[in-house]
Design a protein around this motif. Structure first.
Motif, PDB file in Angstrom:
ATOM      1  N   GLN A  22       0.847  -1.182   0.000  1.00 13.10           N
ATOM      2  CA  GLN A  22       0.000   0.000   0.000  1.00 13.10           C
ATOM      3  C   GLN A  22       0.887   1.237   0.000  1.00 13.10           C
ATOM      4  O   GLN A  22       2.006   1.212   0.484  1.00 13.10           O
ATOM      5  CB  GLN A  22      -0.906  -0.016   1.223  1.00 13.10           C
ATOM      6  N   VAL A  75     -12.428   6.302  -4.338  1.00 11.96           N
ATOM      7  CA  VAL A  75     -12.729   4.863  -4.300  1.00 11.96           C
ATOM      8  C   VAL A  75     -11.739   4.102  -5.177  1.00 11.96           C
ATOM      9  O   VAL A  75     -11.164   3.093  -4.764  1.00 11.96           O
ATOM     10  CB  VAL A  75     -14.186   4.583  -4.753  1.00 11.96           C
ATOM     11  N   LYS A  76     -11.529   4.610  -6.389  1.00 12.44           N
ATOM     12  CA  LYS A  76     -10.606   3.949  -7.316  1.00 12.44           C
ATOM     13  C   LYS A  76      -9.171   3.961  -6.787  1.00 12.44           C
ATOM     14  O   LYS A  76      -8.452   2.960  -6.896  1.00 12.44           O
ATOM     15  CB  LYS A  76     -10.667   4.610  -8.691  1.00 12.44           C
ATOM     16  N   SER A  78      -8.235   4.131  -3.660  1.00 17.60           N
ATOM     17  CA  SER A  78      -8.171   3.206  -2.528  1.00 17.60           C
ATOM     18  C   SER A  78      -8.067   1.770  -3.015  1.00 17.60           C
ATOM     19  O   SER A  78      -7.274   0.976  -2.495  1.00 17.60           O
ATOM     20  CB  SER A  78      -9.396   3.383  -1.629  1.00 17.60           C
ATOM     21  N   GLN A  79      -8.839   1.438  -4.055  1.00 16.01           N
ATOM     22  CA  GLN A  79      -8.775   0.092  -4.641  1.00 16.01           C
ATOM     23  C   GLN A  79      -7.385  -0.183  -5.216  1.00 16.01           C
ATOM     24  O   GLN A  79      -6.921  -1.314  -5.208  1.00 16.01           O
ATOM     25  CB  GLN A  79      -9.801  -0.060  -5.757  1.00 16.01           C
ATOM     26  N   ALA A  92     -14.891   1.347   0.622  1.00 13.01           N
ATOM     27  CA  ALA A  92     -14.353   1.037  -0.713  1.00 13.01           C
ATOM     28  C   ALA A  92     -14.077  -0.458  -0.798  1.00 13.01           C
ATOM     29  O   ALA A  92     -13.685  -1.083   0.192  1.00 13.01           O
ATOM     30  CB  ALA A  92     -13.073   1.813  -0.971  1.00 13.01           C
ATOM     31  N   PRO A  93     -14.273  -1.051  -1.968  1.00 10.00           N
ATOM     32  CA  PRO A  93     -13.939  -2.470  -2.135  1.00 10.00           C
ATOM     33  C   PRO A  93     -12.461  -2.704  -1.836  1.00 10.00           C
ATOM     34  O   PRO A  93     -11.651  -1.781  -1.912  1.00 10.00           O
ATOM     35  CB  PRO A  93     -14.250  -2.741  -3.607  1.00 10.00           C
ATOM     36  N   ALA A  95      -8.582  -3.535  -1.879  1.00  4.76           N
ATOM     37  CA  ALA A  95      -7.549  -3.185  -2.846  1.00  4.76           C
ATOM     38  C   ALA A  95      -7.151  -4.408  -3.661  1.00  4.76           C
ATOM     39  O   ALA A  95      -7.124  -5.527  -3.159  1.00  4.76           O
ATOM     40  CB  ALA A  95      -6.329  -2.622  -2.124  1.00  4.76           C
ATOM     41  N   THR A  96      -6.851  -4.174  -4.923  1.00  2.16           N
ATOM     42  CA  THR A  96      -6.391  -5.245  -5.797  1.00  2.16           C
ATOM     43  C   THR A  96      -4.987  -4.936  -6.253  1.00  2.16           C
ATOM     44  O   THR A  96      -4.640  -3.777  -6.451  1.00  2.16           O
ATOM     45  CB  THR A  96      -7.307  -5.393  -7.028  1.00  2.16           C
TER      46      THR A  96
END
Length: 134
Positions: A22, A75-76, A78-79, A92-93, A95-96
């Motif tokens: 991260q 959101v993006k 954070s992902q 937020a979904p 992270a990928t």
């Protein structure tokens, strides 16, 4: 013995491609910020300039102070692995892990190591004399 070491190295290299770090907006340098999908040189410069005024308290503070970062982009980001004070955006979904150029190079190295390990195993097996039949 050599075969086991080579296999361990190949496994290590293969798993490195899946490591995901991260990026904290308050600690990262411009290059680290640029590595986050959705942040380019312009946005990383804006983040760095605002950060000179003080660390970002939370995601709302980041959205308020940096032009171009709103709810949707937060959101993006954070992902994509951006965090504020070690925390992803609430709600937020997950992270990928992005597929970076380094990951592709690591995958190629892992494939090469796997081939070398298979070749070494085959050579090791060929060098071992067969047990006599009873």
């Amino acid at each position: 013995m050599f075969k086991k070491i080579l296999l361990a190295v190949a496994t290590l290299i293969a798993t490195m491609g899946f490591a995901f770090a991260q990026v904290d907006v308050n600690k990262a340098d411009a290059a680290a910020l640029d590595s986050v999908k959705g942040i380019g040189p312009v946005k990383s410069k804006a983040i760095m300039e605002e950060r000179k005024k003080g660390d970002f308290k939370d995601w709302a503070d980041l959205e308020k102070r940096v032009k171009g970062i709103g709810e949707k982009s937060a959101v993006k980001l954070s992902q994509a692995g951006l965090v504020v004070n070690g925390k992803p955006l609430d709600g937020a979904p997950a992270a990928t892990a992005p597929v970076a150029k380094a990951d592709k190079a690591t995958d190629k190295a892992a494939a090469k190591a796997d081939k070398a390990a298979a070749k070494a195993a085959k050579a090791d097996k060929a060098a071992t004399p067969a047990a006599p039949a009873k």
